[in-house]
Design a protein around this motif. Structure first.
Motif, short mmCIF file in Angstrom:
data_model
loop_
_atom_site.label_atom_id
_atom_site.label_comp_id
_atom_site.label_asym_id
_atom_site.label_seq_id
_atom_site.Cartn_x
_atom_site.Cartn_y
_atom_site.Cartn_z
N VAL A 264 48.10 19.37 30.01
CA VAL A 264 49.55 19.18 29.93
C VAL A 264 49.93 17.87 30.63
N ASN A 265 50.79 17.10 29.99
CA ASN A 265 51.35 15.91 30.62
C ASN A 265 52.81 15.79 30.21
N SER A 266 53.63 15.21 31.08
CA SER A 266 55.06 15.15 30.79
C SER A 266 55.67 13.89 31.36
N VAL B 127 56.67 16.10 26.36
CA VAL B 127 55.47 16.80 26.81
C VAL B 127 54.38 16.60 25.77
N SER B 128 53.16 16.28 26.22
CA SER B 128 52.02 16.25 25.32
C SER B 128 51.08 17.39 25.67
N GLY C 160 59.38 17.43 22.30
CA GLY C 160 60.51 16.80 22.96
C GLY C 160 61.69 17.73 23.12
N LEU C 161 62.55 17.40 24.09
CA LEU C 161 63.75 18.18 24.37
C LEU C 161 64.80 17.23 24.93
N ASN D 12 55.47 17.36 35.37
CA ASN D 12 56.35 16.69 36.32
C ASN D 12 57.77 16.58 35.77
N ALA D 13 58.73 16.47 36.68
CA ALA D 13 60.12 16.22 36.31
C ALA D 13 60.70 15.25 37.33
N HIS D 14 60.21 14.02 37.30
CA HIS D 14 60.63 13.01 38.26
C HIS D 14 61.58 12.02 37.62
N LEU D 15 62.49 11.47 38.43
CA LEU D 15 63.49 10.52 37.94
C LEU D 15 63.19 9.14 38.49
#
Length: 311
Positions: A70-72, A82-83, A133-134, A297-300
């Motif tokens: 998983v990668n994001s 996300v892949s 995607g989202l 991850n969910a980084h900005l």
């Protein structure tokens, strides 16, 4: 005899994801009309970090069991990508591999991927083979994001969770070229305002051009606030193992990241100093994915694009 490098590169399939993302760029733009072309390139650049050391001839190395990776990547105020790929070893692909053909063997399609946030469950759209995607996911610091889907290799649930960190941007950023007899390096001087609590940061520096080279990962500088908590911090570093030139377009990003991802990057950075990679020990990288590999991850990031001729 088979050609193999001493490090399995399961964790590096996110760089392959970048190449495939470029192939399907028109589809993504149609799906998310509000996404600008530059933001897509930035998203891809932040994910590129594959590295191919010199080969070592050995034989009798078993292939790893198939598992999902998983990668994001989040583009601020735009979308989550996300892949999902399968793992692969150094026996599977190398610098001479046909990337387009190889992609078709590792990308995993037809998955129903759920993202849960703020008590609501979202189903990701299939953008292309292996890419989801989202574009309506809320992006708020402190929000817990939970990813889940059925692992096609064992039928069990693959899960991962991450919390969006508080956005921290550059307070100031200055760069200059350093010319010596061998190459041209980049000196980066920066400052940031460190929020309360323990924080970990990464600064990525990546040259951008029309073709994304999956063997050329960004230069990553890691920082923690152990010595400067809750105050303005100024520092500098030099980007080495690169050769910059006038007219180069360079991406520099600052991201407030989780401690576990910091530890992953710290281990990866240690490997860049092993000039004779065959003498190094194999590395097992950490993951926050249950029943899989990779990092969710969910980084900005705070993203800056500069021109080398203006440095």
């Amino acid at each position: 005899m088979k050609t193999v490098r001493n490090i399995f590169i399961n964790n590096r399939v996110c760089s392959v994801f970048c190449r495939q993302f470029l192939i399907v760029l028109p589809l993504i733009e149609n799906m998310f009309a509000k996404i600008h072309h530059l933001l897509l390139i930035i998203c891809l650049s932040l994910l590129i970090y594959a590295c191919f050391p010199e080969p070592l001839d050995v034989e009798g190395v078993p292939s790893p069991e198939n598992q999902v990776v998983v990668n994001s990547q989040i583009v601020p105020d735009q979308f989550l990508a996300v892949s999902i790929t399968r793992n692969f070893s150094a026996l599977t692909a190398g610098p001479q591999s046909n990337i387009d053909s190889f992609l078709t063997t590792i990308l995993i399609s037809d998955l129903e991927i759920h993202i849960r946030a703020d008590g609501q469950t979202y189903i990701m759209d299939s953008v292309a083979e292996g890419i989801y995607g989202l574009d309506d996911l809320p992006q708020e610091a402190g929000t817990l994001y939970e990813l889940s889907f059925i692992n096609p290799y064992n039928g069990d649930s693959t899960r991962a969770s991450t919390t969006m960190m508080e956005f921290v941007g550059f307070e100031s950023l200055e760069t200059s070229l350093l010319v010596n007899e061998f190459d041209t390096l980049l000196d980066v001087q920066y400052s940031l305002i460190d929020p309360q609590g323990k924080n970990w940061y990464m600064i990525n520096v990546q040259e951008l051009d029309s073709s994304i080279d999956i063997t050329n990962r960004p230069f990553t500088e890691l920082i923690n606030d152990e010595n400067f908590e809750d105050e303005s911090y100024q520092s500098s570093f030099t980007v080495f193992f690169r050769d910059f030139a006038p007219q180069d377009t360079i991406l520099i990003s600052l991201t407030n990241i989780s401690e576990e991802y910091y530890e992953f990057l710290e281990l990866r950075n240690e490997q860049r100093y092993q000039f004779i990679s065959e003498l190094g020990e194999p590395v097992t990288y950490p993951t926050n994915v249950i029943n899989g590999f990779g990092f969710f991850n969910a980084h900005l990031p705070d993203i800056r694009i500069i021109q080398a001729d203006s440095l």
